[in-house]
Design a protein around this motif. Structure first.
Motif, mmCIF file in Angstrom:
data_model
loop_
_atom_site.group_PDB
_atom_site.id
_atom_site.type_symbol
_atom_site.label_atom_id
_atom_site.label_comp_id
_atom_site.label_asym_id
_atom_site.label_seq_id
_atom_site.Cartn_x
_atom_site.Cartn_y
_atom_site.Cartn_z
ATOM 1 N N VAL A 271 0.846 -1.201 0.000
ATOM 2 C CA VAL A 271 0.000 0.000 0.000
ATOM 3 C C VAL A 271 0.886 1.257 0.000
ATOM 4 O O VAL A 271 0.550 2.260 -0.640
ATOM 5 C CB VAL A 271 -0.977 0.008 1.199
ATOM 6 C CG1 VAL A 271 -1.863 1.241 1.185
ATOM 7 C CG2 VAL A 271 -1.844 -1.249 1.199
ATOM 8 N N PHE A 272 2.044 1.199 0.672
ATOM 9 C CA PHE A 272 3.004 2.317 0.678
ATOM 10 C C PHE A 272 3.430 2.645 -0.756
ATOM 11 O O PHE A 272 3.473 3.824 -1.149
ATOM 12 C CB PHE A 272 4.218 1.940 1.535
ATOM 13 C CG PHE A 272 5.380 2.896 1.435
ATOM 14 C CD1 PHE A 272 5.371 4.089 2.151
ATOM 15 C CD2 PHE A 272 6.473 2.613 0.632
ATOM 16 C CE1 PHE A 272 6.442 4.980 2.062
ATOM 17 C CE2 PHE A 272 7.544 3.487 0.536
ATOM 18 C CZ PHE A 272 7.529 4.680 1.252
ATOM 19 N N ILE A 273 3.727 1.608 -1.548
ATOM 20 C CA ILE A 273 4.143 1.823 -2.948
ATOM 21 C C ILE A 273 3.019 2.497 -3.734
ATOM 22 O O ILE A 273 3.264 3.433 -4.508
ATOM 23 C CB ILE A 273 4.561 0.475 -3.602
ATOM 24 C CG1 ILE A 273 5.882 -0.024 -2.985
ATOM 25 C CG2 ILE A 273 4.692 0.606 -5.119
ATOM 26 C CD1 ILE A 273 6.256 -1.449 -3.347
ATOM 27 N N ALA A 274 1.776 2.060 -3.516
ATOM 28 C CA ALA A 274 0.622 2.692 -4.197
ATOM 29 C C ALA A 274 0.524 4.171 -3.824
ATOM 30 O O ALA A 274 0.277 5.027 -4.678
ATOM 31 C CB ALA A 274 -0.662 1.957 -3.822
ATOM 32 N N GLN A 275 0.756 4.475 -2.545
ATOM 33 C CA GLN A 275 0.670 5.864 -2.072
ATOM 34 C C GLN A 275 1.796 6.723 -2.657
ATOM 35 O O GLN A 275 1.570 7.876 -3.053
ATOM 36 C CB GLN A 275 0.743 5.901 -0.540
ATOM 37 C CG GLN A 275 -0.496 5.331 0.141
ATOM 38 C CD GLN A 275 -0.317 5.187 1.648
ATOM 39 O OE1 GLN A 275 0.762 5.417 2.193
ATOM 40 N NE2 GLN A 275 -1.387 4.795 2.328
ATOM 41 N N VAL A 276 3.006 6.164 -2.741
ATOM 42 C CA VAL A 276 4.160 6.906 -3.273
ATOM 43 C C VAL A 276 3.894 7.356 -4.707
ATOM 44 O O VAL A 276 4.179 8.498 -5.076
ATOM 45 C CB VAL A 276 5.448 6.036 -3.219
ATOM 46 C CG1 VAL A 276 6.564 6.633 -4.062
ATOM 47 C CG2 VAL A 276 5.924 5.880 -1.779
ATOM 48 N N TYR A 277 3.329 6.462 -5.514
ATOM 49 C CA TYR A 277 3.103 6.755 -6.926
ATOM 50 C C TYR A 277 1.712 7.324 -7.209
ATOM 51 O O TYR A 277 1.360 7.561 -8.362
ATOM 52 C CB TYR A 277 3.342 5.489 -7.773
ATOM 53 C CG TYR A 277 4.799 5.116 -7.857
ATOM 54 C CD1 TYR A 277 5.634 5.666 -8.832
ATOM 55 C CD2 TYR A 277 5.370 4.239 -6.937
ATOM 56 C CE1 TYR A 277 6.970 5.333 -8.903
ATOM 57 C CE2 TYR A 277 6.713 3.905 -6.997
ATOM 58 C CZ TYR A 277 7.513 4.456 -7.980
ATOM 59 O OH TYR A 277 8.852 4.137 -8.047
ATOM 60 N N GLY A 278 0.931 7.524 -6.147
ATOM 61 C CA GLY A 278 -0.402 8.107 -6.312
ATOM 62 C C GLY A 278 -1.355 7.225 -7.095
ATOM 63 O O GLY A 278 -2.263 7.712 -7.787
ATOM 64 N N VAL A 279 -1.157 5.908 -7.022
ATOM 65 C CA VAL A 279 -2.038 4.969 -7.742
ATOM 66 C C VAL A 279 -3.266 4.682 -6.868
ATOM 67 O O VAL A 279 -3.110 4.286 -5.703
ATOM 68 C CB VAL A 279 -1.297 3.638 -8.043
ATOM 69 C CG1 VAL A 279 -2.220 2.646 -8.741
ATOM 70 C CG2 VAL A 279 -0.054 3.896 -8.872
#
Length: 420
Positions: A315-323
């Protein structure tokens, strides 16, 4: 009139020595990074010394415990209860990770430059085949399995060996006696190696701080804070509650396990803490046959900290890239991780592979792993300590469930935890 003798003065305890080694390692790594990096071989030698204990200790003590019961029915019941608890604990770990990452949103506002694309791509190209993993539980060559330290294969072989030795009766007794002797020798061996723990911990921490610096913590401080908060929340919401339900004082258990927890945290190696954790649990009153079955199995199936981290990191990766990653997708991700996080402990960089595979499956940029890599060691320390506490609580839960850890034994253990 005779006066009671004064208790002999105790020197500095091993836990205190390890903690001092940890603090001095941070200071040395920060002040002299060039020299601190050169200490890596010292830390590696300490880890290797402990790893050489694990296989003979697990094999001998598992055979000893199983031959003591010599009962497939009892073993089956113990296994079923163990796996059920593992599934409950890891599912709750995933939920805690998911809640924390959605509340704190550590990925929002992180600069996406500086990701290591090559490492991310390598991790994404690896995948975990569940069917093959099940087949791989059965060893073709036990010497090879021991050489690789494949814990599941060793457990399976040791289980059959122990049951067969018990079924042989008097003829199998010499083999069981030999295993008892080997187990006792390995515990003494562990005691010698643990004397070197403060030096090993100093070298490992100095290397980590010297190589990566404390400056790396600032941009990803929110991720570190979120994971540490989530792990502490899991320990108290789930493990403390479980201890309360089975009427075991959780703080006494933590006190008894303080040395293996410090070892797990400072070395970021589950295997490094395994021999001393087994010894401390036995002192706490948990029967040896339960410890030797639950702990090694738990290092494969019950990695609470690593499981929680996997959910949080995706979920952190999704938040970083704004997905956009809505709650229905997150629930589906949890169901995926419930399967993919089982039995992957033997794979080097297992958490990384699971996160990469899950991120790719949900259309998230796998390059996000490169951002996490800079602080992965700091994250790994906390999740390894959580893995250890989770497995030790699992052993206590199963022992109480099997009615093999009575209240009177616990009272003695509580008294000893204050003396240690």
């Amino acid at each position: 009139m005779s006066h009671p003798q004064a208790a002999p003065k105790k020197g500095m305890g091993l836990t205190t020595q390890i903690f001092i080694g940890l603090i001095l390692g941070v200071i040395f790594g920060y002040a002299f990074p060039k020299y601190a990096v050169e200490l890596k071989p010292v830390g590696d030698m300490f880890i290797r010394m402990i790893k050489m204990i694990v296989v003979p200790l697990v094999f001998s003590s598992l055979v000893m415990g199983i031959a003591g019961t010599g009962d497939f029915k009892k073993l089956g019941r113990l296994g079923a209860k163990t796996i059920l608890w593992f599934e409950i604990a890891t599912t709750l770990a995933l939920i805690v990770g998911l809640v924390v990452v959605n509340v704190f949103q550590p990925g929002v506002g992180v600069n996406v430059t500086g990701g290591d694309a090559s490492v991310a791509a390598a991790a994404a190209n690896k995948s975990i085949d569940m069917t093959q993993m099940l087949v791989n539980i059965v060893p073709t060559n036990i010497v090879d399995a021991m050489g690789r330290g494949d814990m599941l294969q060793i457990i399976l072989f040791s289980t059959f060996f122990g049951v067969a030795a018990a079924a042989m009766g008097a003829k199998g007794r010499p083999a069981v006696d030999m295993c008892i002797s080997v187990a006792e020798i390995m515990f003494k061996f562990t005691w010698y190696v643990m004397k070197l723990a403060p030096i090993g911990v100093f070298a490992l921490i100095a290397f980590t701080v010297g190589k990566f610096g404390l400056g790396m913590l600032i941009p990803l401080g929110k991720l570190i804070g979120s994971l540490y908060f989530a792990l502490i929340a899991f320990v108290f919401l789930v493990l403390f509650s479980a201890s309360f339900v089975i009427r075991v004082n959780f703080f006494h258990l933590l006190r008894a396990l303080k040395e293996p927890i410090l070892i797990a945290f400072s070395t970021a190696s589950s295997e490094a803490a395994l021999p001393i954790a087994m010894e401390k649990l036995e002192k706490f009153g948990v029967p040896k046959h339960i410890i030797t079955f639950v702990l090694p199995t738990g290092y494969t199936f019950n990695l609470d900290g690593s499981t929680l981290y996997s959910a949080l990191a995706v979920v952190f990766i999704a938040q970083v890239y704004g997905v956009p990653f809505d709650i229905s997708q997150q629930i589906l991700m949890v169901l995926t991780l419930m399967l993919s996080t089982k039995g992957i402990a033997a794979v080097p960089g297992a958490s990384l592979i699971v996160i990469a595979g899950t991120a790719a499956a949900f259309g998230l940029p796998v390059e996000g792993i490169g951002i996490i890599l800079g602080v992965d060691r700091i994250l790994d320390m906390a999740r390894t300590a959580c893995n250890l506490i989770g497995n030790c609580v699992a052993a206590v839960v199963v022992a109480r469930w099997e009615k093999e850890l009575p209240d009177d034994v616990l009272q003695v253990a509580y008294a000893q935890s204050y003396e240690d």
